[in-house]
Design an enzyme around this catalytic site. Structure first.
Site, short mmCIF file in Angstrom:
data_model
loop_
_atom_site.label_atom_id
_atom_site.label_comp_id
_atom_site.label_asym_id
_atom_site.label_seq_id
_atom_site.Cartn_x
_atom_site.Cartn_y
_atom_site.Cartn_z
N PHE A 8 41.37 50.47 51.03
CA PHE A 8 42.30 51.60 51.01
C PHE A 8 43.53 51.25 50.18
O PHE A 8 44.66 51.39 50.60
CB PHE A 8 42.67 51.98 52.46
CG PHE A 8 43.11 53.40 52.63
CD1 PHE A 8 42.42 54.44 52.04
CD2 PHE A 8 44.24 53.70 53.39
CE1 PHE A 8 42.84 55.76 52.19
CE2 PHE A 8 44.67 55.02 53.55
CZ PHE A 8 43.96 56.04 52.95
N THR A 95 36.63 47.74 48.10
CA THR A 95 37.43 46.53 48.26
C THR A 95 37.63 45.88 46.89
O THR A 95 36.89 46.18 45.94
CB THR A 95 36.75 45.54 49.23
OG1 THR A 95 35.47 45.20 48.73
CG2 THR A 95 36.63 46.12 50.63
N LYS A 124 33.17 46.18 41.01
CA LYS A 124 32.30 45.66 39.94
C LYS A 124 31.61 44.35 40.29
O LYS A 124 30.54 44.05 39.76
CB LYS A 124 33.16 45.46 38.67
CG LYS A 124 33.62 46.75 38.07
CD LYS A 124 34.93 46.61 37.32
CE LYS A 124 36.11 46.80 38.23
NZ LYS A 124 37.41 46.86 37.60
N VAL A 151 32.36 51.40 35.38
CA VAL A 151 32.60 51.26 33.94
C VAL A 151 33.29 52.54 33.46
O VAL A 151 32.75 53.63 33.64
CB VAL A 151 31.27 51.07 33.16
CG1 VAL A 151 31.54 50.90 31.67
CG2 VAL A 151 30.49 49.89 33.71
N GLY A 205 49.55 50.34 38.33
CA GLY A 205 48.31 50.32 39.12
C GLY A 205 47.05 50.21 38.27
O GLY A 205 45.95 50.48 38.75
N GLU A 208 43.90 44.73 37.86
CA GLU A 208 43.21 44.31 39.08
C GLU A 208 44.22 43.67 40.02
O GLU A 208 45.30 43.25 39.59
CB GLU A 208 42.14 43.27 38.74
CG GLU A 208 41.00 43.80 37.90
CD GLU A 208 40.24 44.93 38.56
OE1 GLU A 208 39.76 44.77 39.69
OE2 GLU A 208 40.14 46.01 37.94
N LYS A 223 31.91 44.68 33.42
CA LYS A 223 31.51 46.03 32.98
C LYS A 223 30.40 45.96 31.93
O LYS A 223 29.49 46.79 31.92
CB LYS A 223 32.73 46.77 32.44
CG LYS A 223 33.71 47.15 33.53
CD LYS A 223 35.04 47.57 32.95
CE LYS A 223 36.00 48.02 34.03
NZ LYS A 223 37.38 48.12 33.55
N1 HSE Z 1 41.65 46.69 35.83
C1 HSE Z 1 40.69 47.60 35.32
C2 HSE Z 1 41.09 47.98 33.91
C3 HSE Z 1 40.63 48.81 36.22
O1 HSE Z 1 42.23 47.71 33.54
O2 HSE Z 1 40.27 48.53 33.17
C4 HSE Z 1 39.48 49.74 35.96
O3 HSE Z 1 38.24 49.11 36.14
#
Ligand code: HSE
Length: 336
Positions: A8, A95, A124, A151, A205, A208, A223
């Site tokens: 969450f 998560t 992923k 992806v 945001g 990761e 990805k």
């Molecule tokens: N951290 C990833 C990015 C988030 O910047 O693409 C989306 O998968």
């Protein structure tokens, strides 16, 4: 439709906001009346057979930091028991990505599948580590397994390749699959330094939970592995990818390339055999040379030639929209 929500953070909360704001459309257009019967974060899990009050859930998370303050609650050790035994049609696994052993997401996904529950994930790690066996487990248990947001975030890259290019043969693909590094490289192109750009991406945001996953190329690797398995039926894993991140990209290199009409981008590529993630100069006239958190990928097909899809590859609401897309797909496969 009864949902168990695991994770969450930014994406999970955005998804719940979408459920609230789209409730009329979901019911009128797709016959979906979602009830979140359980929600877990790293503090524990809350459950309610009648469905949690979503506004209250969001409020509790915002003010008290963990959903466990909502009311009837359990510790994180009870999550697996809830997945196995709670009456629900769909487990949504959100998560944080762990590309070392895929946990806890992998265990959540496997438990859900074995309990006959459909699974949607944007995590992923489990897919990058065990794509073929998870697909096999989903088929064996006859459940829907959807992961379109793994992806491209909100941009349906996997769907585009699988559904829209049906009938043609994809020979290779290459593009930008990580929004955070693209954001950083774009800001560096504009003159910002690396740390300022990274801080900006984390605050928004995009990055990761552990931003080294973005910076060192692991997120793009994950990805690339998912896309090459799903789109080109390769049986590749993370170990098959040659990886270089953007940590060593110097502002001076960016300036030199800029003068030549290029920008340095973190490019993920697959030619059917070699899988590579590396920063390299791309002509600013190339359609994959997009900026900010945009992702762009060009598929080269045997008959229809090159096709490029571009869109937002990171962000809470963007990624949450992919979960809603998957939920609508899952709805069409099940009888309630
Ligand atoms: N951290 C990833 C990015 C988030 O910047 O693409 C989306 O998968």
């Amino acid at each position: 439709m009864r949902l168990i929500l695991l994770g969450f953070g930014v994406v999970g909360q955005s998804f719940v906001k979408l459920l609230v704001s789209h409730s009329a459309d979901l019911y009128n257009l797709y016959g979906i009346k979602p009830k979140v019967v359980a929600c877990a974060d790293n503090g524990g899990i809350v459950t309610c057979d009648q469905g949690l009050d979503l506004d209250r859930l969001l409020n509790v998370k915002k003010k008290k930091k963990s959903v466990v303050q909502y009311g009837s609650r359990g510790s994180t050790s009870e999550i697996v028991d809830v997945i196995e035994n709670m009456d629900a049609e769909v487990v949504i696994e959100l998560t944080p990505t762990n590309i070392t052993d895929g946990e806890p997401g992998k265990n959540h996904i496997i438990t859900a599948m074995k309990s006959g529950k459909n699974v949607i994930t944007v995590n992923k790690g489990p897919l990058a580590l065990e794509f073929p066996s998870l697909i096999e487990l989903a088929e064996y248990n006859r459940i829907a397994f959807k992961f379109s947001g793994t992806v491209g975030g909100g941009t349906p890259i996997l769907e585009f390749a699988k559904r829209c290019l049906k009938g043609d043969r994809i020979i290779s693909f290459e593009g930008i699959l990580n929004g955070t590094t693209n954001y950083i490289l774009s800001k560096m192109y504009e003159g910002l330094n690396f740390s300022e750009a990274l801080r900006d991406a984390s605050e928004k945001g995009y990055a990761e939970k552990d931003p080294t996953l973005d910076i060192d190329g692991y997120d793009a690797v994950a990805k690339l592995v998912i896309a090459s398995n799903f789109v080109m039926n390769l049986k590749s894993t993370i170990k098959d990818v040659r990886r270089t991140g953007i940590r060593d990209v110097q502002s001076s290199q960016i300036v030199i390339e800029r003068k030549k009409g290029n920008a340095i981008k973190l490019i993920a590529s697959c030619n059917g055999k070699d899988l590579i993630v590396e920063p390299k100069p791309v002509s600013t006239k190339d359609p994959i040379c997009v900026d900010g958190i945009l992702n762009a990928i060009t598929f080269t097909c045997q008959h229809s030639g090159q096709q490029t899809i571009i869109g937002k590859g990171a962000g809470g609401m963007e990624t949450a929209s992919s979960i809603l897309r998957d939920l609508i797909d899952v709805r069409s496969t099940i009888r309630l």
